[in-house]
Design an enzyme around this catalytic site. Sequence first.
Site, PDB file in Angstrom:
ATOM      1  N   GLY A 239       0.778  -1.228   0.000  1.00  0.00           N
ATOM      2  CA  GLY A 239       0.000   0.000   0.000  1.00  0.00           C
ATOM      3  C   GLY A 239       0.814   1.285   0.000  1.00  0.00           C
ATOM      4  O   GLY A 239       0.242   2.375  -0.056  1.00  0.00           O
ATOM      5  N   CYS A 345     -14.719   2.908 -27.717  1.00  0.00           N
ATOM      6  CA  CYS A 345     -16.053   3.499 -27.835  1.00  0.00           C
ATOM      7  C   CYS A 345     -16.692   3.742 -26.472  1.00  0.00           C
ATOM      8  O   CYS A 345     -17.721   3.142 -26.145  1.00  0.00           O
ATOM      9  CB  CYS A 345     -16.940   2.583 -28.670  1.00  0.00           C
ATOM     10  SG  CYS A 345     -16.344   2.481 -30.333  1.00  0.00           S
ATOM     11  N   TYR A 374      -0.165  -2.033 -12.070  1.00  0.00           N
ATOM     12  CA  TYR A 374      -1.590  -2.079 -12.405  1.00  0.00           C
ATOM     13  C   TYR A 374      -1.864  -1.475 -13.785  1.00  0.00           C
ATOM     14  O   TYR A 374      -2.887  -0.857 -14.021  1.00  0.00           O
ATOM     15  CB  TYR A 374      -2.431  -1.393 -11.322  1.00  0.00           C
ATOM     16  CG  TYR A 374      -2.110  -1.935  -9.940  1.00  0.00           C
ATOM     17  CD1 TYR A 374      -2.494  -3.226  -9.601  1.00  0.00           C
ATOM     18  CD2 TYR A 374      -1.390  -1.188  -9.008  1.00  0.00           C
ATOM     19  CE1 TYR A 374      -2.171  -3.756  -8.350  1.00  0.00           C
ATOM     20  CE2 TYR A 374      -1.062  -1.705  -7.766  1.00  0.00           C
ATOM     21  CZ  TYR A 374      -1.453  -2.994  -7.445  1.00  0.00           C
ATOM     22  OH  TYR A 374      -1.140  -3.514  -6.227  1.00  0.00           O
TER      23      TYR A 374
HETATM   24  N1  LLP Z   1      -1.194  -7.112  -0.415  1.00  0.00           N
HETATM   25  C1  LLP Z   1      -2.467  -7.358  -0.688  1.00  0.00           C
HETATM   26  C2  LLP Z   1      -3.189  -8.377   0.066  1.00  0.00           C
HETATM   27  C3  LLP Z   1      -3.103  -6.663  -1.723  1.00  0.00           C
HETATM   28  O1  LLP Z   1      -4.357  -6.916  -2.003  1.00  0.00           O
HETATM   29  C4  LLP Z   1      -2.393  -5.678  -2.448  1.00  0.00           C
HETATM   30  C5  LLP Z   1      -3.026  -4.922  -3.526  1.00  0.00           C
HETATM   31  C6  LLP Z   1      -1.053  -5.463  -2.113  1.00  0.00           C
HETATM   32  C7  LLP Z   1      -0.488  -6.189  -1.091  1.00  0.00           C
HETATM   33  C8  LLP Z   1      -0.198  -4.469  -2.837  1.00  0.00           C
HETATM   34  O2  LLP Z   1      -0.629  -3.156  -2.728  1.00  0.00           O
HETATM   35  P1  LLP Z   1       0.273  -1.949  -3.286  1.00  0.00           P
HETATM   36  O3  LLP Z   1       1.556  -1.980  -2.529  1.00  0.00           O
HETATM   37  O4  LLP Z   1       0.517  -2.207  -4.740  1.00  0.00           O
HETATM   38  O5  LLP Z   1      -0.528  -0.733  -3.060  1.00  0.00           O
HETATM   39  N2  LLP Z   1      -5.555  -1.544  -9.067  1.00  0.00           N
HETATM   40  C9  LLP Z   1      -5.315  -0.564  -8.052  1.00  0.00           C
HETATM   41  C10 LLP Z   1      -4.580  -1.139  -6.866  1.00  0.00           C
HETATM   42  C11 LLP Z   1      -5.220  -2.362  -6.295  1.00  0.00           C
HETATM   43  C12 LLP Z   1      -4.473  -2.954  -5.163  1.00  0.00           C
HETATM   44  C13 LLP Z   1      -4.960  -4.322  -4.867  1.00  0.00           C
HETATM   45  N3  LLP Z   1      -4.287  -4.971  -3.806  1.00  0.00           N
HETATM   46  C14 LLP Z   1      -4.608   0.620  -8.672  1.00  0.00           C
HETATM   47  O6  LLP Z   1      -4.320   0.590  -9.865  1.00  0.00           O
HETATM   48  O7  LLP Z   1      -4.379   1.603  -7.996  1.00  0.00           O
END
Ligand code: LLP
Length: 700
Positions: A239, A345, A374
Amino acid sequence: MKYFYYHQGELFCEKMRIKRLAKEVGTPFYLYSAGAVRENYQRINAAFASLETLICYSFKANANLALCSLLAREGAGTDIVSGGELYQARKAGFPPEKIVFAGVGKKEEEIELALRENILMFNVESEGEIELIGAIAQKLSKVARVALRINPDIDPETHKYVTTGKKENKFGLAPPVARKIYQKLKKNRWVKPWGIHLHIGSQIATPDPYLRALQPIETLLKWLEKQEIKVKYLNIGGGFGINYQPGQSSFDLDDLADKITPLISSRKLKLILEPGRYLVAKSGALITRLLYKKRQSSKTFLIVDAGMNDLIRPSLYQSYHEILKLDEPPANSPREKVDVVGPICESGDFFAQERHLPLAKEGEYLSIMDTGAYGYSMSSSYNGRPKPPEILVKESQWWIVRERETYSDLTKGEHIPLELSFTHSRLAGKPLYFTKMEGIGNDFIVIDNRPGFILEPNKLARRLCCRKKGIGADGILLLEKSKKAKFLMRTFNSDGSEAEMCGNGARCAARYAWMEGLTNKKFTFETPSGNILAEVNNHEVRIKMKDPDPVELNLKITLKRCTRKGHFINTGVPHLIIFESPVNDSSLKEIAPQIRYHPRFQPQGTNVDFVQIEKESLRIRTYERGVEAETLGCGTGAVASALISAAIYGISSPVKVKMKGGELTVWFEKIKRGLYQKVYLGGDANVVYRGKIIEGDIDV
Ligand code: LLP
């Protein structure tokens, strides 16, 4: 170091001029910097160096194998969320002992796969899941290590679609429920509490939400200590946010590390982090070309050749991505307010709205920045758009690490059932569709003749089976209408004669019917020698054979120059079994044809199988009536050989039967010596190709 920068008037990625890549590969494409990925990994490592830390890269952020393998090589583990990601992660080189598996909806087969692979632990999200994990672990006699994912009910102050730690979100377990489960696990042999897991959201700007989330975790840790439940790991998830917009600051990892260290080191816990975005977002760019510049009403649209199918983040989360021209704009160059949009579209197909960008001309290239996370992993081929290629750059080297999809990828795996095909109803002027199949080297031309357009199957079989003037096959299989079952299978040999039944043919016909959607996995179909029960499991097809007649043992067959001892059984078609070790070529060439036409077996004749008993299987060679030669394999022959071997040598079910074309398995139940029931035959049935015959060249 900066990995994307202007130099000599152009945008570079490491030591590569991006425009050169664009010209060579075509647009759109994703571009990744290997150096940036490595540097981000090392930055996290350094921040948490005083703790025993495992960085489990969140695989979903970017599943490109080459990029992932860089992280695996640096020593990272991975956080996965499905069986598919487990498969990909293993291919990328992540070792199982560094894999953690999260997700609210793990399926039985995914849990089983992960247990078989011995992953480090499951991050468990519900009571039902823990029970299923326990049941599967017990079935496999494996111990499952688990962390319970806690929902701390805090607001991470990010976009609501990526907020995961509030109580109204589907994720994690409320602390009281988690306590109940930890308590229960004390007595569980198969599931061991191994850690605590948190993941409160994505693109979080500051350490503060983590610190708030860790308050209930600290309470839980104290409770666990009192209960003498020992956990080894604290996993605080991912996150960590990045600075997408100029002027924004990125997440302060050092600050977070400092503030959580006392909690972790005082308890000698190991720390797991699951960063996705932080590791890869800034390593990537989506390169696109400006197709048209269009003014409409008071707006200016830059229409580019990438679309929301390639990068959905702006459409889905209204997220900001910086957009740079590959040609560096002169300092103080004029800017204009534009919407950068794609060709899809939908009005939601945009990358920037009302953004002040330096003037750009049609044909120029643009780079949509910070799209390494992503981006590709959320892409689709919506609007019939093949997915873009991915390019990895390392200093002045570059590789296409995933190719651009082609138009044929757009229809991969699709079939139009013959029933729906416009060519199906009448043949007049239209092609005859067939599917060439094989089972252990017994090959067939399978045709759906339920509409009844084949009038002379014997003639058609002779023509099509001919390897010079036709397609070439041991026989043709017609699927026809049946009143009793899903369909009737008719088998015609290459000489045009009709056989009542053929074991490998039946397995091919069964797989064909299942592929065409005529049946479920388990079904019954009719043959002239009776009904057949079939079960299809992808390539493997098992059929139940008609109960065979009693065996006739020790027949003396007098031939021209010798006498041979054989054993007779009808397994749907007649077979004479001769034990011979090793089998001579001359037996198949000279002896078998004489037996086949021997008066004892007239008028229908018989197939002849020469059987050699090996350690744990039979090896057989078969002379087939109708083909009038040795074939690579024969299903009814395999069954006949197995049953006769059981009658004479007491061999027990299941029996593996090896033939030149492959291996089959025969299952049966003995009623008494020489009499058997519940006979099954199993093995692969494969599609070789599909084709069509144009009417006029071959008479149907
Ligand atoms: N751990 C778990 C259990 C997760 O579900 C996620 C991401 C992460 C770690 C990694 O999170 P990060 O460090 O990348 O923030 N599609 C969205 C982000 C979705 C995140 C889903 N889970 C976007 O493009 O912003």
